[in-house]
Design an enzyme around this catalytic site. Structure first.
Site, PDB file in Angstrom:
ATOM      1  N   GLU A 251       0.838  -1.206   0.000  1.00 39.55           N
ATOM      2  CA  GLU A 251       0.000   0.000   0.000  1.00 39.55           C
ATOM      3  C   GLU A 251       0.873   1.256   0.000  1.00 39.55           C
ATOM      4  O   GLU A 251       0.572   2.242  -0.683  1.00 39.55           O
ATOM      5  CB  GLU A 251      -0.914   0.017   1.246  1.00 39.55           C
ATOM      6  CG  GLU A 251      -1.910  -1.141   1.324  1.00 39.55           C
ATOM      7  CD  GLU A 251      -1.352  -2.361   2.044  1.00 39.55           C
ATOM      8  OE1 GLU A 251      -0.158  -2.670   1.901  1.00 39.55           O
ATOM      9  OE2 GLU A 251      -2.127  -3.033   2.750  1.00 39.55           O
TER      10      GLU A 251
ATOM     11  N   CYS B 297      -0.937  -0.049   7.763  1.00 37.86           N
ATOM     12  CA  CYS B 297      -1.425   0.458   6.474  1.00 37.86           C
ATOM     13  C   CYS B 297      -2.818   1.069   6.625  1.00 37.86           C
ATOM     14  O   CYS B 297      -3.196   1.934   5.837  1.00 37.86           O
ATOM     15  CB  CYS B 297      -1.449  -0.658   5.439  1.00 37.86           C
ATOM     16  SG  CYS B 297       0.212  -1.110   4.936  1.00 37.86           S
TER      17      CYS B 297
ATOM     18  N   ARG C 116      13.948 -22.852  -7.192  1.00 38.85           N
ATOM     19  CA  ARG C 116      14.900 -22.603  -6.098  1.00 38.85           C
ATOM     20  C   ARG C 116      15.002 -21.108  -5.814  1.00 38.85           C
ATOM     21  O   ARG C 116      15.030 -20.696  -4.664  1.00 38.85           O
ATOM     22  CB  ARG C 116      16.287 -23.150  -6.469  1.00 38.85           C
ATOM     23  CG  ARG C 116      16.353 -24.662  -6.437  1.00 38.85           C
ATOM     24  CD  ARG C 116      17.753 -25.121  -6.794  1.00 38.85           C
ATOM     25  NE  ARG C 116      17.836 -26.585  -6.749  1.00 38.85           N
ATOM     26  CZ  ARG C 116      18.922 -27.277  -7.068  1.00 38.85           C
ATOM     27  NH1 ARG C 116      20.023 -26.641  -7.455  1.00 38.85           N
ATOM     28  NH2 ARG C 116      18.909 -28.594  -6.993  1.00 38.85           N
TER      29      ARG C 116
ATOM     30  N   ARG D 104      21.706 -21.864 -10.129  1.00 42.96           N
ATOM     31  CA  ARG D 104      22.769 -21.569 -11.098  1.00 42.96           C
ATOM     32  C   ARG D 104      22.254 -21.405 -12.521  1.00 42.96           C
ATOM     33  O   ARG D 104      22.873 -20.758 -13.338  1.00 42.96           O
ATOM     34  CB  ARG D 104      23.826 -22.685 -11.082  1.00 42.96           C
ATOM     35  CG  ARG D 104      24.464 -22.894  -9.733  1.00 42.96           C
ATOM     36  CD  ARG D 104      25.492 -24.007  -9.746  1.00 42.96           C
ATOM     37  NE  ARG D 104      24.961 -25.275 -10.238  1.00 42.96           N
ATOM     38  CZ  ARG D 104      24.189 -26.101  -9.532  1.00 42.96           C
ATOM     39  NH1 ARG D 104      23.860 -25.803  -8.298  1.00 42.96           N
ATOM     40  NH2 ARG D 104      23.763 -27.235 -10.055  1.00 42.96           N
TER      41      ARG D 104
ATOM     42  N   GLU E 151      13.623 -31.484  -1.875  1.00 43.19           N
ATOM     43  CA  GLU E 151      14.104 -32.061  -3.143  1.00 43.19           C
ATOM     44  C   GLU E 151      14.573 -33.507  -3.024  1.00 43.19           C
ATOM     45  O   GLU E 151      15.215 -34.006  -3.934  1.00 43.19           O
ATOM     46  CB  GLU E 151      15.218 -31.181  -3.731  1.00 43.19           C
ATOM     47  CG  GLU E 151      14.704 -30.010  -4.538  1.00 43.19           C
ATOM     48  CD  GLU E 151      15.634 -29.602  -5.704  1.00 43.19           C
ATOM     49  OE1 GLU E 151      16.372 -30.451  -6.228  1.00 43.19           O
ATOM     50  OE2 GLU E 151      15.603 -28.416  -6.068  1.00 43.19           O
TER      51      GLU E 151
HETATM   52  C1  AOF Z   1      -0.014  -5.232   4.297  1.00 39.77           C
HETATM   53  N1  AOF Z   1       0.650  -5.004   3.151  1.00 39.77           N
HETATM   54  O1  AOF Z   1       2.359  -5.357   1.766  1.00 39.77           O
HETATM   55  C2  AOF Z   1       2.262  -6.660   3.700  1.00 39.77           C
HETATM   56  C3  AOF Z   1       1.527  -6.932   4.882  1.00 39.77           C
HETATM   57  O2  AOF Z   1       5.524  -4.729   9.914  1.00 39.77           O
HETATM   58  P1  AOF Z   1       5.686  -5.970   9.148  1.00 39.77           P
HETATM   59  O3  AOF Z   1       6.263  -5.686   7.794  1.00 39.77           O
HETATM   60  O4  AOF Z   1       6.399  -7.052   9.859  1.00 39.77           O
HETATM   61  O5  AOF Z   1       4.183  -6.471   8.846  1.00 39.77           O
HETATM   62  C4  AOF Z   1       3.513  -7.383   9.616  1.00 39.77           C
HETATM   63  C5  AOF Z   1       2.053  -7.498   9.202  1.00 39.77           C
HETATM   64  O6  AOF Z   1       1.833  -7.014   7.895  1.00 39.77           O
HETATM   65  C6  AOF Z   1       1.565  -8.927   9.149  1.00 39.77           C
HETATM   66  O7  AOF Z   1       0.206  -8.941   9.483  1.00 39.77           O
HETATM   67  C7  AOF Z   1       1.748  -9.317   7.713  1.00 39.77           C
HETATM   68  O8  AOF Z   1       0.899 -10.374   7.304  1.00 39.77           O
HETATM   69  C8  AOF Z   1       1.379  -8.030   7.038  1.00 39.77           C
HETATM   70  N2  AOF Z   1       1.980  -7.872   5.737  1.00 39.77           N
HETATM   71  N3  AOF Z   1       0.398  -6.219   5.119  1.00 39.77           N
HETATM   72  O9  AOF Z   1      -0.979  -4.535   4.587  1.00 39.77           O
HETATM   73  C9  AOF Z   1       1.778  -5.654   2.821  1.00 39.77           C
HETATM   74  N4  AOF Z   1       3.407  -7.327   3.398  1.00 39.77           N
HETATM   75 ZN    ZN Z   2       0.625  -3.036   5.913  1.00 35.88          ZN
END
Ligand code: AOF
Ligand code: ZN
Length: 346
Positions: free
Chosen positions: A52, A88, A187, A210, A289
């Site tokens: 976001e 967010c 991988r 690789r 694997e």
């Molecule tokens: C979102 N948008 O792009 C992502 C989310 O502070 P952090 O980065 O450790 O975030 C932890 C929380 O944010 C956790 O609930 C995870 O699932 C979520 N990730 N949330 O709104 C994002 N990557």
């Molecule tokens: Zn977020």
């Protein structure tokens, strides 16, 4: 354009983060004003800004005044907690975004519907469940971590036309070079790659990426007896390694880049405990694997989400039997003369 079209774009960009976001999920977001995407972004890297944030930051100066009249599409419910980054939900409210469209919930216990609830309580119009099955696939490794305390597990092996996975004392190569490139792509997308000691002793694989661009996963080596030679490729410094040795066994082998951990391989629940330990190591997507015994252990413990199995035209008269899948494949691809089947455990 329909809501689904914008959500598909979110998925498409979310996937650009594959292999780099664990233990966080892959997430994509698009900001749309009257059918025009004015900003988009994805979660590029664990610890980095959320999708976001990147989407809102990407809006051009001349379009910024449109933000309070735009719709934010996100593949995952926006977070509402202070983690490595601020919530967010705060960002959405501060930007006065009136409408948010979400594919699926963030099952992290501290979010799990609260992000949507907070937005609605502040008057944001929130729609959920758009292309939800696909949204769940994209969030699958995060959801395995937070609901099962284990990575999303993909089993991968190749077998001969007569169902043999290999030879007990020498390496046999079944698949073609295009299949090999594909495996190296997998991988690059994985956080961890796991094999048993027999595979190391017989094949001496490096388990690095690789034949494709991108990073190598963390190598996880199950070496119950602790007697694999330190010259084995998996202990070189080309990638990080977690060498798992059974409690009470001493070993002179330490990875050049990584560590040795002691866990009782014979204890009940060993694999569950190991998976939980791998989550601590930020492994959210694990590729298993081989070999036959190791794959069978994961199948028997029902610790798998996906199996990707190659079947070749080669006939190996005598060899080790490949594990048997009890269900039917859901997808089949032909890669020259190799057949690739995908199985899902749901
Ligand atoms: C979102 N948008 O792009 C992502 C989310 O502070 P952090 O980065 O450790 O975030 C932890 C929380 O944010 C956790 O609930 C995870 O699932 C979520 N990730 N949330 O709104 C994002 N990557
Ligand atoms: Zn977020």
């Amino acid at each position: 354009m329909k809501q689904e079209d914008f959500m598909l774009r979110c998925f498409e960009i979310a996937l650009l983060g594959i292999g780099h976001t664990s233990p966080n999920p892959m997430v994509g977001a698009c900001l749309v004003y009257e059918n025009r995407i004015i900003g988009e972004g994805y979660h590029e890297k664990h610890g980095g800004p959320h999708a976001e944030v990147n989407a809102i930051n990407s809006v051009l100066e001349e379009d910024r005044h449109l933000i309070p009249q735009s719709t934010l599409y996100v593949s995952l419910e926006p977070c509402c907690v202070y983690g490595r980054t601020p919530p967010c939900t705060n960002l959405i409210l501060a930007n006065k975004i009136p409408k948010v469209v979400v594919s699926t919930l963030d099952l992290s216990p501290e979010v799990a519907g609260n992000g949507i609830k907070i937005l609605r309580e502040h008057g944001v119009d929130v729609t959920t469940g758009i292309l939800e099955d696909m949204g769940k696939v994209i969030a699958a490794s995060r959801h395995a971590i937070v609901t099962l305390d284990r990575p999303y597990i993909i089993l991968k092996y190749a077998q001969s036309a007569n169902g043999k996975i290999g030879h007990p004392d020498k390496q046999v190569w079944f698949t073609n070079s295009i299949s090999k490139i594909l495996v190296h792509k997998w991988r690059s997308e994985s956080d961890g790659i796991l094999v048993g000691a027999n595979t190391v002793a017989i094949d001496n694989p490096a388990l690095t990426t690789r034949e494709y661009f991108g990073k190598s996963p963390i190598r996880v080596i199950l070496d119950k007896k602790g007697n694999l030679p330190s010259e084995s490729e998996v202990f070189n410094d080309a990638a990080s390694t977690i060498h798992v040795v059974s409690n009470g066994k001493t070993t002179k082998t330490t990875p050049k880049n990584g560590k040795t951990i002691n866990m009782d391989d014979n204890a009940p629940g060993f694999l569950d405990q190991l998976m939980s330990r791998l989550v601590e190591e930020k492994i959210g997507l694990l590729l298993v694997e081989g070999g036959a015994k190791t794959i069978q252990r994961f199948l028997t413990a029902d610790l798998w989400d996906e199996a990707r199995i190659f079947t070749t035209e080669v006939i190996l008269p005598d060899g080790i039997d490949a594990p048997k899948m009890e269900k039917a494949p859901e997808k089949t691809f032909q890669i020259l003369k190799d057949k690739l089947e995908y199985y899902f455990n749901r």
